[in-house]
Scaffold this motif. Structure first.
Motif, PDB file in Angstrom:
ATOM      1  N   LEU A 331      35.822  44.130  39.478  1.00 19.02           N
ATOM      2  CA  LEU A 331      37.087  44.229  38.767  1.00 19.02           C
ATOM      3  C   LEU A 331      37.004  45.124  37.538  1.00 19.02           C
ATOM      4  O   LEU A 331      38.041  45.538  36.991  1.00 19.02           O
ATOM      5  CB  LEU A 331      37.564  42.834  38.356  1.00 19.02           C
ATOM      6  N   LEU A 332      35.791  45.431  37.087  1.00 20.27           N
ATOM      7  CA  LEU A 332      35.608  46.317  35.944  1.00 20.27           C
ATOM      8  C   LEU A 332      35.125  47.708  36.351  1.00 20.27           C
ATOM      9  O   LEU A 332      35.036  48.606  35.511  1.00 20.27           O
ATOM     10  CB  LEU A 332      34.613  45.702  34.947  1.00 20.27           C
ATOM     11  N   ILE A 333      34.828  47.880  37.636  1.00 22.49           N
ATOM     12  CA  ILE A 333      34.329  49.161  38.122  1.00 22.49           C
ATOM     13  C   ILE A 333      35.471  50.058  38.608  1.00 22.49           C
ATOM     14  O   ILE A 333      35.513  51.252  38.323  1.00 22.49           O
ATOM     15  CB  ILE A 333      33.307  48.951  39.260  1.00 22.49           C
ATOM     16  N   LYS A 334      36.398  49.487  39.351  1.00 19.13           N
ATOM     17  CA  LYS A 334      37.522  50.265  39.869  1.00 19.13           C
ATOM     18  C   LYS A 334      38.714  49.346  40.112  1.00 19.13           C
ATOM     19  O   LYS A 334      38.559  48.118  40.201  1.00 19.13           O
ATOM     20  CB  LYS A 334      37.133  50.987  41.166  1.00 19.13           C
ATOM     21  N   GLU A 335      39.883  49.953  40.229  1.00 16.87           N
ATOM     22  CA  GLU A 335      41.090  49.175  40.481  1.00 16.87           C
ATOM     23  C   GLU A 335      41.186  48.865  41.969  1.00 16.87           C
ATOM     24  O   GLU A 335      41.309  49.764  42.799  1.00 16.87           O
ATOM     25  CB  GLU A 335      42.328  49.944  40.029  1.00 16.87           C
ATOM     26  N   ILE A 336      41.136  47.590  42.325  1.00 14.91           N
ATOM     27  CA  ILE A 336      41.107  47.205  43.735  1.00 14.91           C
ATOM     28  C   ILE A 336      42.203  46.202  44.102  1.00 14.91           C
ATOM     29  O   ILE A 336      42.426  45.933  45.284  1.00 14.91           O
ATOM     30  CB  ILE A 336      39.729  46.625  44.130  1.00 14.91           C
ATOM     31  N   ILE A 337      42.878  45.632  43.083  1.00 14.99           N
ATOM     32  CA  ILE A 337      43.957  44.681  43.356  1.00 14.99           C
ATOM     33  C   ILE A 337      45.115  44.944  42.394  1.00 14.99           C
ATOM     34  O   ILE A 337      44.897  45.470  41.297  1.00 14.99           O
ATOM     35  CB  ILE A 337      43.497  43.207  43.213  1.00 14.99           C
ATOM     36  N   PRO A 338      46.342  44.577  42.772  1.00 23.89           N
ATOM     37  CA  PRO A 338      47.494  44.746  41.869  1.00 23.89           C
ATOM     38  C   PRO A 338      47.333  43.878  40.618  1.00 23.89           C
ATOM     39  O   PRO A 338      46.730  42.810  40.658  1.00 23.89           O
ATOM     40  CB  PRO A 338      48.677  44.277  42.721  1.00 23.89           C
ATOM     41  N   ARG A 339      47.887  44.348  39.507  1.00 21.06           N
ATOM     42  CA  ARG A 339      47.867  43.607  38.237  1.00 21.06           C
ATOM     43  C   ARG A 339      46.445  43.103  37.937  1.00 21.06           C
ATOM     44  O   ARG A 339      46.225  41.940  37.631  1.00 21.06           O
ATOM     45  CB  ARG A 339      48.843  42.444  38.277  1.00 21.06           C
ATOM     46  N   GLN A 340      45.516  44.018  38.011  1.00 21.74           N
ATOM     47  CA  GLN A 340      44.099  43.636  37.953  1.00 21.74           C
ATOM     48  C   GLN A 340      43.714  42.988  36.628  1.00 21.74           C
ATOM     49  O   GLN A 340      42.933  42.037  36.609  1.00 21.74           O
ATOM     50  CB  GLN A 340      43.221  44.864  38.223  1.00 21.74           C
ATOM     51  N   HIS A 341      44.249  43.490  35.515  1.00 23.44           N
ATOM     52  CA  HIS A 341      43.908  42.911  34.222  1.00 23.44           C
ATOM     53  C   HIS A 341      44.353  41.451  34.148  1.00 23.44           C
ATOM     54  O   HIS A 341      43.636  40.590  33.635  1.00 23.44           O
ATOM     55  CB  HIS A 341      44.555  43.730  33.102  1.00 23.44           C
ATOM     56  N   HIS A 342      45.530  41.176  34.660  1.00 20.83           N
ATOM     57  CA  HIS A 342      46.037  39.804  34.697  1.00 20.83           C
ATOM     58  C   HIS A 342      45.138  38.922  35.559  1.00 20.83           C
ATOM     59  O   HIS A 342      44.843  37.771  35.192  1.00 20.83           O
ATOM     60  CB  HIS A 342      47.465  39.792  35.233  1.00 20.83           C
ATOM     61  N   ARG A 343      44.694  39.450  36.684  1.00 21.59           N
ATOM     62  CA  ARG A 343      43.806  38.679  37.570  1.00 21.59           C
ATOM     63  C   ARG A 343      42.459  38.408  36.898  1.00 21.59           C
ATOM     64  O   ARG A 343      41.872  37.336  37.093  1.00 21.59           O
ATOM     65  CB  ARG A 343      43.596  39.434  38.884  1.00 21.59           C
TER      66      ARG A 343
END
Length: 363
Positions: A331-343
């Motif tokens: 989750l800190l390497i690349k964007e892989i899911i929507p609203r990643q910061h929230h997740r």
């Protein structure tokens, strides 16, 4: 060294302080994107403050065997070495030489502060290496782990060895990987287990098959009963078995109870599920993460086989010290899911809730 906090409240104060930072961070994840300028400013302020706080607060704690377990044992080692006593132990030789050397140069309080530094500072370098500007999130996951505080105040050499091991994995050059892992093993011999797992991961980097292997260990352990404790003792774990299956306890008393620990198995399974979700479901591919994940699966599977042993937390830690990075790394390497910061915030809250509940509310 006197503390302004009563010793019986020393550990709770740490977890309440960490809870405050977790909640503030969670609120940031709800209202701001990860690449926000405000988030980067927040990290630049709160990150160093948290790093310094953890080192000083952990390192300058009062010396107590009642509240900090094996801290009294380390204090005893330091005091006898300070009188010129020779090293008689043949295990964990680097730790004993480090303690003897320290006893000739510093006070016991500076020694424990140095131990805290050796435990915590490598985690900072690991997170800076892997996560760059967002290192604070990885660091918060590592120090928010269920076993982090216990292995900085009780199982001290095991904790330092775990940090050395992770530092080794984070290095790019093979020579530095080997050096740090060898140092970890010589600080605490049980690091041989994750070292073997890491070696296997370099030659057999197959996360899907390792998940199957991990899952199969559960029914095997259920059926096998106490066979594996006796088996591993018979092939060379004799001293370690006595040492780890009968000695001490972490700051909470959860491992006083023997039997198949479904609660701790579920805790371990969170990282297994997370890795499966990232790798299989989201098709995340990263060589370092595969190394971490496979090493975690191998080490945790070993613990499952000896899960009934008294105080088997000592073997559980051989995988649990990696659980934070297994959860957060992708989750800190690349964007892989929507609203990643929230997740990320939701995962942090769920993750730290277990730590907080088990160390304070159930203790």
């Amino acid at each position: 060294m006197n503390s302004f906090i009563p010793i019986e409240l020393y550990t709770p104060f740490y977890f309440y302080s960490l809870l405050f930072i977790v909640l503030v961070t969670f609120l940031h994840t709800l209202i701001l994107p990860l690449n926000s300028v405000k988030i980067l400013k927040y990290i630049k302020v709160i990150g160093p403050v948290l790093l310094i706080f953890v080192i000083l607060y952990m390192g300058l704690r009062p010396i107590s065997g009642r509240y900090f377990g094996d801290m009294s044992t380390y204090s005893h080692y330091f005091k006898i070495y300070s009188t010129g006593a020779p090293i008689t132990s043949t295990r964990d030789i680097l730790f004993h030489n480090f303690t003897k050397f320290s006893s000739q140069l510093m006070t016991i309080h500076v020694y424990f502060l140095l131990c805290a530094g050796l435990y915590v500072i490598p985690l900072y370098f690991i997170c800076k290496k892997w996560f760059n500007d967002y290192w604070f999130y990885g660091f918060l996951f590592l120090i928010g782990a269920f076993s982090f505080w216990a292995y900085g105040t009780n199982g001290i050499r095991n904790g330092i060895a775990g940090s050395f091991f992770l530092l080794g994995i984070s290095r790019e050059k093979r020579v530095w990987q080997i050096l740090w892992i060898v140092l970890a093993i010589n600080f605490h011999k049980t690091m041989l287990l994750p070292a073997v797992g890491f070696l296997l991961a370099n030659f057999y980097n197959q996360p899907k098959r390792m998940i199957v292997f991990w899952a199969l260990c559960i029914p095997v352990s259920l059926i096998g009963g106490g066979f594996f404790e006796n088996f591993f003792g018979s092939i060379g774990f004799d001293d370690q078995r006595i040492h780890y299956f009968t000695e001490g306890k972490i700051n909470n008393d959860d491992f006083r109870f023997t039997g198949f620990r479904w609660d701790f198995l579920m805790y371990s399974a969170t990282a297994v599920f997370a890795g499966w979700y990232y790798i299989v479901k989201l098709k995340f591919k990263d060589k370092i993460y595969f190394w971490l994940y496979n090493t975690y699966l191998f080490s945790n599977a070993f613990w499952i086989l000896v899960i009934r042993a008294n105080f088997s937390n000592r073997f559980a830690y051989l995988s649990w010290f990696m659980i934070g990075v297994v959860l957060i790394y992708p989750l800190l390497i690349k964007e892989i899911i929507p609203r990643q910061h929230h997740r990320i915030g939701l995962v942090l809250i769920a993750y730290f809730s277990f730590t907080f509940i088990m160390n304070l509310l159930i203790n």
